[in-house]
Write a protein that holds these residues in place. Structure first.
Motif, PDB file in Angstrom:
ATOM      1  N   LEU A  26      16.193  18.495  -3.120  1.00  0.00           N
ATOM      2  CA  LEU A  26      15.815  19.907  -2.690  1.00  0.00           C
ATOM      3  C   LEU A  26      14.531  20.305  -2.567  1.00  0.00           C
ATOM      4  N   ILE A  27      13.443  19.780  -3.739  1.00  0.00           N
ATOM      5  CA  ILE A  27      12.013  19.922  -3.936  1.00  0.00           C
ATOM      6  C   ILE A  27      11.332  19.237  -2.593  1.00  0.00           C
ATOM      7  N   ARG A  28      11.963  18.020  -2.345  1.00  0.00           N
ATOM      8  CA  ARG A  28      11.425  17.173  -1.306  1.00  0.00           C
ATOM      9  C   ARG A  28      11.467  18.137   0.038  1.00  0.00           C
ATOM     10  N   GLU A  29      12.667  18.670   0.295  1.00  0.00           N
ATOM     11  CA  GLU A  29      13.074  19.232   1.425  1.00  0.00           C
ATOM     12  C   GLU A  29      12.070  20.411   1.739  1.00  0.00           C
ATOM     13  N   ALA A  30      11.808  21.270   0.588  1.00  0.00           N
ATOM     14  CA  ALA A  30      11.110  22.340   0.363  1.00  0.00           C
ATOM     15  C   ALA A  30       9.809  22.104   0.844  1.00  0.00           C
ATOM     16  N   ALA A  31       9.046  20.892   0.557  1.00  0.00           N
ATOM     17  CA  ALA A  31       7.597  20.462   0.607  1.00  0.00           C
ATOM     18  C   ALA A  31       7.697  20.035   2.094  1.00  0.00           C
ATOM     19  N   ALA A  32       8.597  19.360   2.594  1.00  0.00           N
ATOM     20  CA  ALA A  32       8.606  18.816   3.782  1.00  0.00           C
ATOM     21  C   ALA A  32       8.535  20.224   4.900  1.00  0.00           C
ATOM     22  N   GLU A  33       9.231  21.298   4.507  1.00  0.00           N
ATOM     23  CA  GLU A  33       9.036  22.489   5.370  1.00  0.00           C
ATOM     24  C   GLU A  33       7.767  23.237   5.230  1.00  0.00           C
ATOM     25  N   GLY A  34       6.776  22.780   4.476  1.00  0.00           N
ATOM     26  CA  GLY A  34       5.484  23.314   4.021  1.00  0.00           C
ATOM     27  C   GLY A  34       5.351  24.175   2.963  1.00  0.00           C
ATOM     28  N   ALA A  35       6.273  23.961   1.934  1.00  0.00           N
ATOM     29  CA  ALA A  35       5.997  24.970   0.920  1.00  0.00           C
ATOM     30  C   ALA A  35       4.843  24.147  -0.157  1.00  0.00           C
ATOM     31  N   SER A  36       4.020  24.832  -0.564  1.00  0.00           N
ATOM     32  CA  SER A  36       3.017  24.547  -1.478  1.00  0.00           C
ATOM     33  C   SER A  36       3.187  25.000  -2.760  1.00  0.00           C
ATOM     34  N   PHE A  37       4.042  25.864  -2.914  1.00  0.00           N
ATOM     35  CA  PHE A  37       4.891  26.522  -4.239  1.00  0.00           C
ATOM     36  C   PHE A  37       6.408  26.421  -4.009  1.00  0.00           C
ATOM     37  N   VAL A  38       6.903  25.721  -5.146  1.00  0.00           N
ATOM     38  CA  VAL A  38       8.216  25.500  -5.178  1.00  0.00           C
ATOM     39  C   VAL A  38       8.719  26.114  -6.445  1.00  0.00           C
ATOM     40  N   ALA A  39       9.746  26.645  -6.598  1.00  0.00           N
ATOM     41  CA  ALA A  39      10.499  27.377  -8.024  1.00  0.00           C
ATOM     42  C   ALA A  39      11.859  26.770  -8.076  1.00  0.00           C
ATOM     43  N   THR A  40      12.073  26.586  -9.176  1.00  0.00           N
ATOM     44  CA  THR A  40      13.699  26.186  -9.461  1.00  0.00           C
ATOM     45  C   THR A  40      14.279  27.164 -10.288  1.00  0.00           C
ATOM     46  N   PRO A  41      15.789  27.257 -10.492  1.00  0.00           N
ATOM     47  CA  PRO A  41      16.442  28.300 -11.240  1.00  0.00           C
ATOM     48  C   PRO A  41      16.254  27.959 -12.727  1.00  0.00           C
ATOM     49  N   GLU A  42      16.841  28.894 -13.457  1.00  0.00           N
ATOM     50  CA  GLU A  42      17.032  28.747 -14.799  1.00  0.00           C
ATOM     51  C   GLU A  42      17.861  27.665 -15.374  1.00  0.00           C
ATOM     52  N   TYR A  43      17.629  27.103 -16.280  1.00  0.00           N
ATOM     53  CA  TYR A  43      18.530  25.850 -16.729  1.00  0.00           C
ATOM     54  C   TYR A  43      18.870  25.179 -15.708  1.00  0.00           C
ATOM     55  N   CYS A  44      17.814  24.584 -14.811  1.00  0.00           N
ATOM     56  CA  CYS A  44      17.938  23.789 -13.642  1.00  0.00           C
ATOM     57  C   CYS A  44      18.383  22.452 -13.802  1.00  0.00           C
ATOM     58  N   ALA A  45      18.217  21.897 -14.890  1.00  0.00           N
ATOM     59  CA  ALA A  45      18.521  20.487 -15.320  1.00  0.00           C
ATOM     60  C   ALA A  45      19.320  20.423 -16.569  1.00  0.00           C
ATOM     61  N   GLY A  46      20.889  20.195 -16.631  1.00  0.00           N
ATOM     62  CA  GLY A  46      21.580  20.063 -17.673  1.00  0.00           C
ATOM     63  C   GLY A  46      22.221  21.260 -18.457  1.00  0.00           C
ATOM     64  N   LEU A  47      23.394  21.812 -18.037  1.00  0.00           N
ATOM     65  CA  LEU A  47      23.946  23.012 -18.713  1.00  0.00           C
ATOM     66  C   LEU A  47      25.515  22.898 -18.568  1.00  0.00           C
ATOM     67  N   GLY A  52      31.688  31.684 -23.409  1.00  0.00           N
ATOM     68  CA  GLY A  52      30.652  32.597 -23.204  1.00  0.00           C
ATOM     69  C   GLY A  52      29.231  32.282 -23.878  1.00  0.00           C
ATOM     70  N   LYS A  53      29.268  30.980 -24.242  1.00  0.00           N
ATOM     71  CA  LYS A  53      27.918  30.361 -25.052  1.00  0.00           C
ATOM     72  C   LYS A  53      27.398  29.597 -23.981  1.00  0.00           C
ATOM     73  N   LEU A  54      26.177  29.207 -23.925  1.00  0.00           N
ATOM     74  CA  LEU A  54      25.229  28.298 -23.078  1.00  0.00           C
ATOM     75  C   LEU A  54      24.765  27.199 -23.913  1.00  0.00           C
ATOM     76  N   PHE A  55      25.115  26.130 -23.318  1.00  0.00           N
ATOM     77  CA  PHE A  55      24.583  24.576 -24.155  1.00  0.00           C
ATOM     78  C   PHE A  55      23.816  23.856 -22.996  1.00  0.00           C
ATOM     79  N   PRO A  56      22.659  24.142 -23.210  1.00  0.00           N
ATOM     80  CA  PRO A  56      21.800  23.221 -22.133  1.00  0.00           C
ATOM     81  C   PRO A  56      21.616  21.776 -22.824  1.00  0.00           C
ATOM     82  N   VAL A  57      21.422  20.972 -21.905  1.00  0.00           N
ATOM     83  CA  VAL A  57      21.043  19.887 -22.345  1.00  0.00           C
ATOM     84  C   VAL A  57      19.611  19.712 -23.058  1.00  0.00           C
TER      85      VAL A  57
END
Length: 274
Positions: A26-47, A52-57
Motif C-alpha cells: 500500500l505504501i508503494r501504491e501511495a508513492a506511485a500516486e505521487g505521495a511524498s508523505f505517507v502515514a500508517t495506522p496505530e499498531y500497524c504491524a503485529g497486533l 479488551g486488552k491489546l497485545f502488540p507484537v
C-alpha cells in the motif's frame, strides 16, 4: 509549499510478516500516486486482542523487524513515512505504543510514545484496558515533514485538545493522529474529533486508521481522514484496507490562522462561584 499526503488503512494481524507485506504494497501504491508523505495506522504491524486488552507484537527497537523494512521503503521511494505505531519493548520489559517519523534517507528524525492510554468502559461488553499491557509516554513531539512540521499523537490522544494546542502554538502546521478507533466510538465521535482539532488549531489533521475486525474480535472503525485547516474533509476511506490521498498546501495554515487568530487570543481565567 504544497505536496501530496496519503493515509494507509489496514487491518493488523498477529502475523508481523503478513502486516509488513500489506503495508509495503500500500505504501508503494501511495508513492506511485505521487505521495511524498505517507502515514500508517496505530499498531500497524503485529497486533492481537483478547478480553479488551491489546497485545502488540513487541520487540526492542534495535530488533523490531518492521523498522528496517519500513526505513528501507522510505529510502527507496524517497518519501517521508510516518509509522503510526508499533509495539516497542523497553529494557525493563515495558511495551511502548511508539510512532516513528522516517525521512527520505531512511533515518529516524522523531519518535513519539502514546501519552494517553485507552482505558474505557462503554457498556454492552465494550471495555478496553490499554494500560494493562502498555506504558504511557510523557513527551509531546513535533517532527519535520516534507514542508513544515507535524505534531505527533496516537488515537486516544485526540480527546485531549491541550496537546494539539501546544503543538500549534509551537508552530506545527499539521497534526497526526494515527488510530485503531473502535467501531462504537468511531461511529459516534471520529469525524467530529478530527475536524474539531483541525478547526481549533488552524492545522491539517492527518489520521490513518485501522478498519475491520482484528484477531480476538475487536472491531475498528476505519474511515481514515485528511482534514484541512478550515475543518473540511479532503479525503476519507471506507471500511476496507486501501489508500487515500490529498493535496496539502501549507500556505493555507497561515491564511486560516490570520482569518481566525484564536491561537493568540488565550486569556487567563479562574474558576469562580456562580
Amino acid at each position: 509549499m504544497s505536496f501530496t499526503a496519503a493515509c494507509i488503512q489496514t487491518t493488523a494481524t498477529p502475523d508481523l510478516g503478513h502486516d509488513i507485506a500489506v503495508l509495503s504494497r500500500l505504501i508503494r501504491e501511495a508513492a506511485a500516486e505521487g505521495a511524498s508523505f505517507v502515514a500508517t495506522p496505530e499498531y500497524c504491524a503485529g497486533l492481537d486482542t483478547k478480553d479488551g486488552k491489546l497485545f502488540p507484537v513487541a520487540h526492542p527497537e534495535s530488533e523490531h523487524p518492521a523498522l528496517p523494512a519500513l526505513r528501507g521503503l522510505a529510502s527507496e521511494l524517497r518519501i517521508w513515512l510516518l509509522v503510526g505505531s508499533i509495539g516497542v519493548r523497553s529494557p525493563d520489559g515495558r511495551i511502548f505504543n511508539r510512532s516513528y517519523m522516517l525521512s527520505p534517507e531512511g533515518t529516524i528524525p522523531a519518535r513519539y510514545d502514546k501519552i494517553h492510554l485507552f482505558d474505557i468502559d462503554l457498556g454492552g461488553g465494550h471495555s478496553y484496558r490499554e494500560s494493562a499491557t502498555i506504558a504511557p509516554g510523557d513527551k509531546g513531539v513535533i517532527a519535520p515533514c516534507v514542508e513544515g512540521t507535524i505534531g505527533l499523537s496516537i488515537c486516544y490522544d485526540i480527546r485531549f485538545p491541550m496537546l494539539y494546542r501546544a503543538y500549534a502554538k509551537a508552530g506545527a502546521q499539521m497534526l497526526a493522529a494515527p488510530a485503531a478507533f473502535t467501531r462504537v466510538t468511531g461511529m459516534a465521535h471520529w469525524h467530529v474529533l478530527q475536524r474539531a482539532r483541525a478547526i481549533e488549531n488552524g492545522a491539517y489533521v492527518i489520521s490513518p486508521s485501522q478498519g475491520g475486525t482484528l484477531s480476538g474480535g475487536a472491531e475498528c472503525y476505519g474511515h481514515s481522514l485528511i482534514v484541512d485547516p478550515w475543518g473540511q474533509i479532503l479525503a476519507e476511506a471506507g471500511d476496507a484496507p486501501g489508500v487515500i490521498l490529498a493535496e496539502i498546501d501549507i500556505s493555507k495554515v497561515a491564511e486560516t490562522r490570520r482569518r481566525i487568530p484564536s491561537l493568540t487570543h488565550d486569556r487567563p481565567f479562574s474558576l469562580g462561584k456562580p
